[in-house]
Design a protein around this motif. Structure first.
Motif, PDB file in Angstrom:
ATOM      1  N   GLU A  53       0.809  -1.278  -0.166  1.00 39.45           N
ATOM      2  CA  GLU A  53      -0.194  -0.073  -0.231  1.00 39.45           C
ATOM      3  C   GLU A  53       0.781   1.929  -0.124  1.00 39.45           C
ATOM      4  N   VAL A  54       1.612   1.154   0.427  1.00 43.17           N
ATOM      5  CA  VAL A  54       3.188   2.401   0.887  1.00 43.17           C
ATOM      6  C   VAL A  54       4.096   2.214  -0.113  1.00 43.17           C
ATOM      7  N   GLY A  55       4.038   1.630  -1.334  1.00 42.57           N
ATOM      8  CA  GLY A  55       4.408   0.785  -2.397  1.00 42.57           C
ATOM      9  C   GLY A  55       6.229   0.890  -2.086  1.00 42.57           C
ATOM     10  N   PHE A  56       6.307   0.367  -1.032  1.00 33.65           N
ATOM     11  CA  PHE A  56       7.582  -0.517  -0.558  1.00 33.65           C
ATOM     12  C   PHE A  56       8.153  -1.594  -2.141  1.00 33.65           C
ATOM     13  N   THR A  57       7.420  -2.259  -2.621  1.00 40.71           N
ATOM     14  CA  THR A  57       7.333  -3.519  -3.724  1.00 40.71           C
ATOM     15  C   THR A  57       8.140  -2.450  -5.249  1.00 40.71           C
ATOM     16  N   THR A  58       7.578  -1.481  -4.715  1.00 43.96           N
ATOM     17  CA  THR A  58       8.228  -0.229  -6.387  1.00 43.96           C
ATOM     18  C   THR A  58       9.391   0.164  -6.145  1.00 43.96           C
ATOM     19  N   LEU A  59      10.360  -0.371  -4.656  1.00 37.71           N
ATOM     20  CA  LEU A  59      11.252   0.687  -4.178  1.00 37.71           C
ATOM     21  C   LEU A  59      12.390   0.922  -5.627  1.00 37.71           C
ATOM     22  N   ARG A  60      12.331  -0.116  -6.775  1.00 34.91           N
ATOM     23  CA  ARG A  60      13.681   0.070  -7.537  1.00 34.91           C
ATOM     24  C   ARG A  60      13.102   0.130  -8.977  1.00 34.91           C
ATOM     25  N   LEU A  61      11.811   0.779  -9.017  1.00 33.79           N
ATOM     26  CA  LEU A  61      11.326   1.112  -9.981  1.00 33.79           C
ATOM     27  C   LEU A  61      12.084   3.255 -10.074  1.00 33.79           C
ATOM     28  N   PRO A  62      12.083   3.058 -12.018  1.00 32.46           N
ATOM     29  CA  PRO A  62      12.657   4.785 -11.552  1.00 32.46           C
ATOM     30  C   PRO A  62      11.105   5.143 -10.786  1.00 32.46           C
ATOM     31  N   GLU A  63      11.321   6.889 -10.968  1.00 34.02           N
ATOM     32  CA  GLU A  63      10.370   7.438 -10.326  1.00 34.02           C
ATOM     33  C   GLU A  63       8.952   8.037 -11.593  1.00 34.02           C
ATOM     34  N   ALA A  64       9.324   7.821 -13.169  1.00 35.85           N
ATOM     35  CA  ALA A  64       8.429   8.101 -13.415  1.00 35.85           C
ATOM     36  C   ALA A  64       7.858   6.708 -14.430  1.00 35.85           C
ATOM     37  N   ALA A  65       8.559   5.849 -14.275  1.00 37.22           N
ATOM     38  CA  ALA A  65       7.537   4.315 -14.016  1.00 37.22           C
ATOM     39  C   ALA A  65       6.871   4.095 -13.271  1.00 37.22           C
ATOM     40  N   GLY A  66       6.404   4.466 -12.345  1.00 38.17           N
ATOM     41  CA  GLY A  66       5.679   4.697 -11.328  1.00 38.17           C
ATOM     42  C   GLY A  66       6.340   3.813  -9.662  1.00 38.17           C
ATOM     43  N   GLY A  67       7.926   4.101  -9.725  1.00 38.70           N
ATOM     44  CA  GLY A  67       8.658   3.960  -8.373  1.00 38.70           C
ATOM     45  C   GLY A  67       9.172   4.697  -7.736  1.00 38.70           C
ATOM     46  N   HIS A  68      10.299   4.740  -7.017  1.00 34.63           N
ATOM     47  CA  HIS A  68      10.956   5.461  -6.003  1.00 34.63           C
ATOM     48  C   HIS A  68      12.208   5.831  -6.241  1.00 34.63           C
ATOM     49  N   GLY A  69      12.778   4.966  -7.701  1.00 29.07           N
ATOM     50  CA  GLY A  69      14.340   5.363  -8.053  1.00 29.07           C
ATOM     51  C   GLY A  69      15.140   5.103  -7.012  1.00 29.07           C
ATOM     52  N   ALA A  70      15.023   3.880  -5.191  1.00 32.01           N
ATOM     53  CA  ALA A  70      15.630   3.725  -5.077  1.00 32.01           C
ATOM     54  C   ALA A  70      16.923   3.658  -5.271  1.00 32.01           C
ATOM     55  N   SER A  71      18.132   3.189  -4.503  1.00 32.19           N
ATOM     56  CA  SER A  71      19.507   2.783  -5.122  1.00 32.19           C
ATOM     57  C   SER A  71      19.608   1.651  -4.790  1.00 32.19           C
ATOM     58  N   LEU A  72      20.142   0.871  -4.707  1.00 31.51           N
ATOM     59  CA  LEU A  72      20.889  -0.560  -4.454  1.00 31.51           C
ATOM     60  C   LEU A  72      21.086  -0.006  -3.091  1.00 31.51           C
ATOM     61  N   PRO A  73      22.520   0.919  -2.577  1.00 31.94           N
ATOM     62  CA  PRO A  73      22.451   0.514  -0.629  1.00 31.94           C
ATOM     63  C   PRO A  73      21.143   1.436  -0.045  1.00 31.94           C
ATOM     64  N   GLU A  74      20.470   2.187  -0.818  1.00 32.91           N
ATOM     65  CA  GLU A  74      18.528   2.528  -0.210  1.00 32.91           C
ATOM     66  C   GLU A  74      18.211   1.977  -0.023  1.00 32.91           C
ATOM     67  N   TRP A 115       6.808  -6.184 -17.273  1.00 26.23           N
ATOM     68  CA  TRP A 115       6.962  -6.092 -16.322  1.00 26.23           C
ATOM     69  C   TRP A 115       6.886  -5.501 -15.037  1.00 26.23           C
ATOM     70  N   THR A 116       7.354  -3.732 -15.629  1.00 23.15           N
ATOM     71  CA  THR A 116       7.580  -2.679 -14.593  1.00 23.15           C
ATOM     72  C   THR A 116       6.272  -2.247 -14.429  1.00 23.15           C
ATOM     73  N   GLY A 117       5.352  -2.364 -15.487  1.00 24.14           N
ATOM     74  CA  GLY A 117       3.854  -2.274 -15.343  1.00 24.14           C
ATOM     75  C   GLY A 117       3.595  -3.253 -14.379  1.00 24.14           C
ATOM     76  N   ARG A 118       3.439  -3.975 -14.152  1.00 27.62           N
ATOM     77  CA  ARG A 118       3.046  -4.534 -13.710  1.00 27.62           C
ATOM     78  C   ARG A 118       3.218  -4.742 -11.651  1.00 27.62           C
ATOM     79  N   ILE A 119       4.821  -4.673 -11.881  1.00 28.06           N
ATOM     80  CA  ILE A 119       5.025  -3.940 -10.442  1.00 28.06           C
ATOM     81  C   ILE A 119       4.571  -2.423 -10.296  1.00 28.06           C
ATOM     82  N   ALA A 120       4.830  -1.935 -11.211  1.00 29.91           N
ATOM     83  CA  ALA A 120       3.805  -0.380 -10.038  1.00 29.91           C
ATOM     84  C   ALA A 120       2.444  -0.555 -10.063  1.00 29.91           C
ATOM     85  N   ALA A 121       1.840  -1.559 -10.246  1.00 25.83           N
ATOM     86  CA  ALA A 121       0.238  -1.910 -10.129  1.00 25.83           C
ATOM     87  C   ALA A 121       0.333  -2.636  -8.707  1.00 25.83           C
ATOM     88  N   GLY A 122       1.548  -2.857  -8.493  1.00 28.94           N
ATOM     89  CA  GLY A 122       1.615  -3.307  -6.964  1.00 28.94           C
ATOM     90  C   GLY A 122       1.530  -4.824  -7.270  1.00 28.94           C
TER      91      GLY A 122
END
Length: 405
Positions: A53-74, A115-122
Motif C-alpha cells: 500500500e505504501v509502495g515499498f515493493t516498487t522501490l527500485r522502479l524509476p520514478e517515471a515508471a511509478g517507483g521511487h528510483g531507490a539506489s541499491l544501497p538505499e 513487468w515494470t507495469g505490473r510491479i508498479a501496479a503493486g
C-alpha cells in the motif's frame, strides 16, 4: 527518529531519511506484532499488504515508471530497517526484489515494459527456483513441454519463499531438450498449488514450502526471452540475507537495551543497585550493539559494489569484471556478518536474568531466525572462494546450484 539519531549512522544518501520516513510507520506496525505473530505462527499477509500500500515493493522502479528510483544501497538500508521489524517479511519479499532487478536489467524492451507495469501496479513475485528431488546439480525436474500451440509445465518446487503471498512465481525449469527456461507463472493459474509446509525452527513465517505445478498452461508472454539472470544476481540474493541478519542484530540490540533499562531485580554479586548501572551489564549491551552496527556497515559497503555493477550494465558496458568483484565483496562479508549476528543474538541473554527465556518476550526468535538464514547457501564455502580469489585471482562461481551429485 532518524537512523543517525538512533546511533546507527547516516543512511547511504542525502535523501535517505526522507525516503525512509514513508515506510517507517509500516515497519513500526510490523515490529509491534512480531512476537505475537511468531508465537501464533500467523503468516504476515496483512503486513506485506501494508508494504504494498505504501509502495515499498516498487522501490527500485524509476520514478517515471511509478517507483521511487531507490539506489541499491538505499534498498539494502531499508531492508535492514524492515528486518528490525520482522525478518520473515524481508525474506518473503527477497524473490520479488530479485525479480525486479531482472526486469531492470532485461535486454528485452517488451519484457521490461510489461513487468515494470505490473510491479508498479503493486503485483509481487515469489520464488520457484529450488527443488529437493533427484535432479542433478544444474538441472531441474520441473519441465516445460509443448502441447500443441501451448506450453505446459509440470513439477514441484521447494523453498518457494514468498510465493504464498505473491501474484506470480518466478519459475526456473527446463524444456524437453534440457534447455533452461525462466518464466513468471500466475499463482492463480489452474494447476498451481502452494502449500505452507515449511517446518524450520526459524524464519517460520516465510511460507518457504512447496509449490506444485500440474499441467499448468504457461502463456507465451510469461516466458522470459533470455533465461540468464541479472549480472549481480548471486551477490544480490546473498546480500539480502546479510541485510536481514543486520536488521535482526539491530532489533536484538534495541530489545536488550530496553529490557536492561526496565529491569529492577539485581544480583547480590553484581556491581550496582540498578541493573542499568552495572558496568558489566552495560558492556554486554555494548557488544551486542557494536556487532549489529558493524554488520549494517558491512552490508551497506557491499551494496555499493552492486550499485557499481548496475550502473555499468545500465550504461551498456561489460559488467563481468565488476560483477565478479561484487561477488568477492559479498562473499568475504558472509562469515563476518553471520558471526557478528549469531554472537549478538546469543550474547544478549548474558545481560538479563533467567526470565529472559520466557516465550512471551520472544528473544529466542532472533537466534532461531539468524541461524536459519545463516544456513542458506552454506557459508563454509565462502571463505574458500574468497581465499582462491586472493591467492590465485580465481573469480567466484557465477551460479550456486543444489542437486544430486
Amino acid at each position: 527518529m532518524s537512523q543517525t539519531d538512533a546511533g546507527w549512522g547516516a543512511g547511504p544518501s542525502a535523501r535517505y531519511e526522507d525516503l525512509a520516513a514513508r515506510f517507517r510507520p509500516a515497519f513500526a506496525e510490523i515490529r509491534a506484532t512480531a512476537v505475537a505473530r511468531d508465537g501464533a505462527r500467523r503468516l504476515p499477509h496483512s503486513e506485506i499488504a501494508w508494504l504494498k500500500e505504501v509502495g515499498f515493493t516498487t522501490l527500485r522502479l524509476p520514478e517515471a515508471a511509478g517507483g521511487h528510483g531507490a539506489s541499491l544501497p538505499e534498498l539494502f538500508n531499508l531492508l535492514i530497517e524492515l528486518s528490525q521489524g520482522d525478518s520473515n517479511v524481508t525474506n518473503a519479499l527477497r524473490a520479488h526484489f530479485g525479480f525486479t532487478e531482472d526486469v531492470l536489467c532485461s535486454t528485452s524492451p517488451e519484457w521490461r515494459a510489461r513487468w515494470t507495469g505490473r510491479i508498479a501496479a503493486g503485483e509481487t513475485i515469489g520464488s520457484g527456483v529450488s527443488e529437493t528431488g533427484e535432479a542433478k546439480v544444474g538441472q531441474f525436474d520441473t519441465i516445460l513441454r509443448r502441447r500443441g500451440a501451448e506450453r505446459v509445465v509440470d513439477g514441484r518446487k521447494f523453498y518457494t519463499t514468498g510465493s504464498l503471498f505473491a501474484d506470480w512465481i518466478h519459475l526456473s525449469a527446463q524444456d524437453e531438450d534440457g534447455a533452461p527456461v525462466v518464466a513468471a507463472v500466475s499463482t492463480r493459474a489452474p494447476g498451481v498449488a502452494i502449500v505452507d509446509d515449511w517446518d524450520g525452527f526459524g524464519q517460520a513465517l516465510t511460507a518457504s514450502g512447496t509449490a506444485h505445478f500440474t499441467g499448468v498452461v504457461v502463456e507465451l508472454d510469461w516466458i522470459k526471452p533470455d533465461p540468464a539472470r541479472f549480472p549481480y544476481a548471486m551477490a544480490f540474493f546473498q546480500l539480502v540475507h546479510l541485510a536481514t541478519l543486520a536488521g535482526i542484530g539491530r532489533a536484538a540490540a534495541e530489545d536488550v537495551a530496553r529490557l536492561v533499562a526496565e529491569r529492577r531485580r539485581v544480583y547480590s554479586h553484581g556491581n550496582a543497585a540498578r541493573t542499568g548501572d552495572d558496568p558489566q551489564i552495560q558492556a554486554v549491551v555494548g557488544r551486542v550493539r557494536g556487532n549489529a552496527y558493524a554488520a549494517g556497515a558491512i552490508v551497506l559497503k557491499a551494496a555499493e559494489a552492486l550499485q557499481r555493477v548496475f550502473e555499468v550494465r545500465r550504461d551498456g558496458a561489460d559488467p563481468t569484471g565488476p560483477a565478479a568483484l561484487a561477488d568477492v565483496e559479498v562473499n568475504q562479508a558472509v562469515t563476518v556478518v553471520t558471526n557478528l549476528v549469531l554472537e549478538a543474538t546469543t550474547g544478549l541473554f548474558d545481560a538479563l536474568g533467567a526470565s529472559a527465556v520466557k516465550e512471551g518476550l520472544g528473544l529466542d526468535r532472533y537466534w532461531r531466525n539468524a541461524r536459519t538464514i545463516a544456513s542458506h547457501n552454506p557459508r563454509i564455502y565462502r571463505d574458500r572462494i574468497v581465499g582462491a580469489f586472493a591467492v590465485n585471482g580465481t573469480a567466484p562461481p557465477r551460479e550456486y546450484r543444489v542437486g544430486s551429485a
